[in-house]
Design a protein around this motif. Structure first.
Motif, PDB file in Angstrom:
ATOM      1  N   VAL A 143      -8.922-137.257 -37.370  1.00  0.00           N
ATOM      2  CA  VAL A 143      -9.409-136.951 -38.857  1.00  0.00           C
ATOM      3  C   VAL A 143      -8.144-136.038 -39.688  1.00  0.00           C
ATOM      4  O   VAL A 143      -7.849-136.379 -40.811  1.00  0.00           O
ATOM      5  N   LEU A 144      -7.615-135.237 -39.012  1.00  0.00           N
ATOM      6  CA  LEU A 144      -6.348-134.442 -39.475  1.00  0.00           C
ATOM      7  C   LEU A 144      -5.429-135.495 -40.032  1.00  0.00           C
ATOM      8  O   LEU A 144      -4.901-135.220 -41.139  1.00  0.00           O
ATOM      9  N   GLN A 145      -4.932-136.543 -39.272  1.00  0.00           N
ATOM     10  CA  GLN A 145      -3.847-137.497 -39.693  1.00  0.00           C
ATOM     11  C   GLN A 145      -4.557-138.061 -41.009  1.00  0.00           C
ATOM     12  O   GLN A 145      -3.730-138.402 -42.073  1.00  0.00           O
ATOM     13  N   GLY A 146      -5.737-138.573 -41.017  1.00  0.00           N
ATOM     14  CA  GLY A 146      -6.411-139.150 -42.314  1.00  0.00           C
ATOM     15  C   GLY A 146      -6.312-138.254 -43.460  1.00  0.00           C
ATOM     16  O   GLY A 146      -6.040-138.613 -44.497  1.00  0.00           O
ATOM     17  N   VAL A 147      -6.463-136.937 -43.093  1.00  0.00           N
ATOM     18  CA  VAL A 147      -6.604-136.011 -44.394  1.00  0.00           C
ATOM     19  C   VAL A 147      -5.195-135.888 -44.699  1.00  0.00           C
ATOM     20  O   VAL A 147      -5.086-135.772 -46.085  1.00  0.00           O
ATOM     21  N   MET A 148      -4.214-135.553 -43.936  1.00  0.00           N
ATOM     22  CA  MET A 148      -2.837-135.640 -44.530  1.00  0.00           C
ATOM     23  C   MET A 148      -2.153-136.912 -45.173  1.00  0.00           C
ATOM     24  O   MET A 148      -1.677-136.757 -46.085  1.00  0.00           O
ATOM     25  N   SER A 149      -2.703-137.787 -44.684  1.00  0.00           N
ATOM     26  CA  SER A 149      -2.535-139.284 -45.376  1.00  0.00           C
ATOM     27  C   SER A 149      -3.325-139.304 -46.775  1.00  0.00           C
ATOM     28  O   SER A 149      -2.518-139.841 -47.693  1.00  0.00           O
ATOM     29  N   ALA A 150      -4.421-139.079 -46.984  1.00  0.00           N
ATOM     30  CA  ALA A 150      -5.389-139.102 -48.068  1.00  0.00           C
ATOM     31  C   ALA A 150      -4.249-138.047 -49.272  1.00  0.00           C
ATOM     32  O   ALA A 150      -4.175-138.375 -50.296  1.00  0.00           O
ATOM     33  N   ALA A 151      -3.975-136.979 -48.557  1.00  0.00           N
ATOM     34  CA  ALA A 151      -3.372-135.957 -49.632  1.00  0.00           C
ATOM     35  C   ALA A 151      -1.952-136.654 -50.134  1.00  0.00           C
ATOM     36  O   ALA A 151      -1.497-136.538 -51.118  1.00  0.00           O
ATOM     37  N   GLY A 152      -1.369-137.016 -49.271  1.00  0.00           N
ATOM     38  CA  GLY A 152       0.118-137.569 -49.405  1.00  0.00           C
ATOM     39  C   GLY A 152       0.335-138.758 -50.265  1.00  0.00           C
ATOM     40  O   GLY A 152       1.173-138.968 -50.957  1.00  0.00           O
ATOM     41  N   ASP A 153      -0.938-139.347 -50.310  1.00  0.00           N
ATOM     42  CA  ASP A 153      -1.197-140.646 -51.369  1.00  0.00           C
ATOM     43  C   ASP A 153      -0.564-139.965 -52.857  1.00  0.00           C
ATOM     44  O   ASP A 153      -0.408-141.033 -53.577  1.00  0.00           O
ATOM     45  N   THR A 154      -1.143-139.010 -53.136  1.00  0.00           N
ATOM     46  CA  THR A 154      -1.049-138.613 -54.641  1.00  0.00           C
ATOM     47  C   THR A 154      -0.472-137.288 -54.820  1.00  0.00           C
ATOM     48  O   THR A 154       0.029-137.117 -55.895  1.00  0.00           O
ATOM     49  N   VAL A 155      -0.379-136.445 -53.722  1.00  0.00           N
ATOM     50  CA  VAL A 155       0.195-134.986 -54.067  1.00  0.00           C
ATOM     51  C   VAL A 155       1.263-134.693 -52.985  1.00  0.00           C
ATOM     52  O   VAL A 155       1.353-135.488 -52.117  1.00  0.00           O
ATOM     53  N   GLY A 156       2.012-133.632 -53.249  1.00  0.00           N
ATOM     54  CA  GLY A 156       2.974-133.275 -51.888  1.00  0.00           C
ATOM     55  C   GLY A 156       2.239-132.414 -51.086  1.00  0.00           C
ATOM     56  O   GLY A 156       1.240-131.483 -51.592  1.00  0.00           O
ATOM     57  N   VAL A 157       2.272-132.348 -49.813  1.00  0.00           N
ATOM     58  CA  VAL A 157       1.303-131.609 -48.941  1.00  0.00           C
ATOM     59  C   VAL A 157       2.308-131.218 -47.657  1.00  0.00           C
ATOM     60  O   VAL A 157       3.178-131.907 -47.186  1.00  0.00           O
ATOM     61  N   ARG A 158       2.254-130.049 -47.293  1.00  0.00           N
ATOM     62  CA  ARG A 158       2.835-129.417 -46.122  1.00  0.00           C
ATOM     63  C   ARG A 158       1.915-128.434 -45.328  1.00  0.00           C
ATOM     64  O   ARG A 158       1.204-127.758 -45.513  1.00  0.00           O
ATOM     65  N   LEU A 159       1.892-128.904 -44.254  1.00  0.00           N
ATOM     66  CA  LEU A 159       0.949-128.528 -43.106  1.00  0.00           C
ATOM     67  C   LEU A 159       1.413-126.885 -42.515  1.00  0.00           C
ATOM     68  O   LEU A 159       2.608-126.844 -42.120  1.00  0.00           O
ATOM     69  N   ARG A 160       0.892-125.996 -42.826  1.00  0.00           N
ATOM     70  CA  ARG A 160       1.241-124.539 -42.555  1.00  0.00           C
ATOM     71  C   ARG A 160       0.944-124.241 -41.124  1.00  0.00           C
ATOM     72  O   ARG A 160       1.630-123.754 -40.223  1.00  0.00           O
ATOM     73  N   ARG A 161      -0.515-124.293 -40.806  1.00  0.00           N
ATOM     74  CA  ARG A 161      -0.855-124.075 -39.323  1.00  0.00           C
ATOM     75  C   ARG A 161      -1.983-124.757 -39.125  1.00  0.00           C
ATOM     76  O   ARG A 161      -2.906-125.190 -39.844  1.00  0.00           O
ATOM     77  N   VAL A 162      -2.241-124.982 -37.824  1.00  0.00           N
ATOM     78  CA  VAL A 162      -3.395-125.725 -37.424  1.00  0.00           C
ATOM     79  C   VAL A 162      -3.759-125.290 -36.003  1.00  0.00           C
ATOM     80  O   VAL A 162      -2.650-125.146 -34.833  1.00  0.00           O
ATOM     81  N   TYR A 163      -4.757-124.910 -35.412  1.00  0.00           N
ATOM     82  CA  TYR A 163      -5.138-124.194 -34.329  1.00  0.00           C
ATOM     83  C   TYR A 163      -6.732-124.841 -33.937  1.00  0.00           C
ATOM     84  O   TYR A 163      -7.479-124.917 -34.762  1.00  0.00           O
ATOM     85  N   PRO A 164      -6.948-124.916 -32.514  1.00  0.00           N
ATOM     86  CA  PRO A 164      -8.415-125.231 -32.273  1.00  0.00           C
ATOM     87  C   PRO A 164      -9.238-124.053 -32.401  1.00  0.00           C
ATOM     88  O   PRO A 164      -8.853-122.953 -32.395  1.00  0.00           O
ATOM     89  N   VAL A 165     -10.628-124.256 -32.754  1.00  0.00           N
ATOM     90  CA  VAL A 165     -11.346-123.375 -32.966  1.00  0.00           C
ATOM     91  C   VAL A 165     -12.855-124.015 -32.069  1.00  0.00           C
ATOM     92  O   VAL A 165     -12.709-125.252 -31.957  1.00  0.00           O
ATOM     93  N   GLY A 166     -13.587-123.010 -31.687  1.00  0.00           N
ATOM     94  CA  GLY A 166     -14.764-123.389 -31.081  1.00  0.00           C
ATOM     95  C   GLY A 166     -15.809-122.573 -31.233  1.00  0.00           C
ATOM     96  O   GLY A 166     -15.590-121.448 -31.899  1.00  0.00           O
ATOM     97  N   PRO A 167     -17.165-123.062 -30.832  1.00  0.00           N
ATOM     98  CA  PRO A 167     -18.442-122.315 -31.092  1.00  0.00           C
ATOM     99  C   PRO A 167     -18.594-120.818 -30.644  1.00  0.00           C
ATOM    100  O   PRO A 167     -19.088-120.037 -30.894  1.00  0.00           O
ATOM    101  N   GLU A 168     -17.719-120.933 -29.418  1.00  0.00           N
ATOM    102  CA  GLU A 168     -17.650-119.438 -28.545  1.00  0.00           C
ATOM    103  C   GLU A 168     -16.865-118.523 -29.133  1.00  0.00           C
ATOM    104  O   GLU A 168     -16.626-117.608 -28.510  1.00  0.00           O
TER     105      GLU A 168
END
Length: 211
Positions: A120-145
């Motif tokens: 899904v992240l790759q799809g989001v980045m692709s969707a943004a890149g189709d129309t605007v400039g996008v740069r990923l700053r941080r990505v990290y896992p989160v969990g319910p606990e």
């Protein structure tokens, strides 16, 4: 069942958004909530900014903004309006991005939120890149606990980031190991914006601790 949920933060440039345009005209930072898109393609916006008549005038003069309302909430102005110009965040939402906060400054945007899984992240980045400039700053896992500082203490994501980075860099150490300018540069914002987030974040924490 997808077990991986990722917290993401990225910068967007080139979005034809009234809020981004207003910050490009004025030296003001806007913190916005995810816009609510209507079935007619327009969007309902709610956002806050430091008191600034120049910002209010720029927003009021933009033909894409309708029904602009401004009120005072503590040390910030609260705005509500209708936007005739859908922003890129709607395209990202369609791709699976769950926006939490949107920050606008100098005509650029910083989006924070979550996605379910790397695909899904790759799809989001692709969707943004189709129309605007996008740069990923941080990505990290989160969990319910493992609730984030923002959800645990009632902070915005921007405030939690400012406090976390300040702590990590030794801003609160005695003697101080980093200046406000150092921390601001590390997270890519102005010194004044960092200090404002720091004050508001500390106020939220103290309210929880001493209420």
């Amino acid at each position: 069942m997808i077990e991986e949920c990722l917290a993401v933060e990225f910068d967007v440039t080139g979005d034809d958004c009234p809020l981004a345009a207003a910050t490009e005209q004025t030296d003001t930072e806007i913190e916005g909530e995810p816009p609510q898109q209507r079935s007619d393609g327009t969007a309902l916006l709610r956002f806050t900014a430091p008191p600034d008549d120049e910002l209010a005038a720029a927003l009021d003069a933009d033909d894409r903004i309708r029904y602009l309302h401004r009120s005072r909430g503590g040390d910030r102005d609260i705005y509500r309006c209708l936007s005739k110009s859908p922003c890129v965040v709607h395209r990202l939402t369609d791709a699976g991005f769950m926006a939490e906060t949107l920050t606008y400054r100098d005509g650029e945007e910083r989006h924070t939120g979550a996605v379910v899984g790397n695909d899904v992240l790759q799809g989001v980045m692709s969707a943004a890149g189709d129309t605007v400039g996008v740069r990923l700053r941080r990505v990290y896992p989160v969990g319910p606990e493992s609730p984030t500082a923002a959800t645990r203490w009632g902070l915005t994501s921007a405030q939690a980031t400012a406090l976390e980075e300040a702590f990590r860099m030794g801003y609160f150490a005695v003697p101080k190991e980093a200046t406000a300018a150092d921390v601001a540069a590390s997270i890519g914002i102005s010194k004044s914006a960092f200090l404002e987030r720091l004050r508001r974040g500390q106020a939220a924490l103290f309210a929880q601790l001493f209420s």
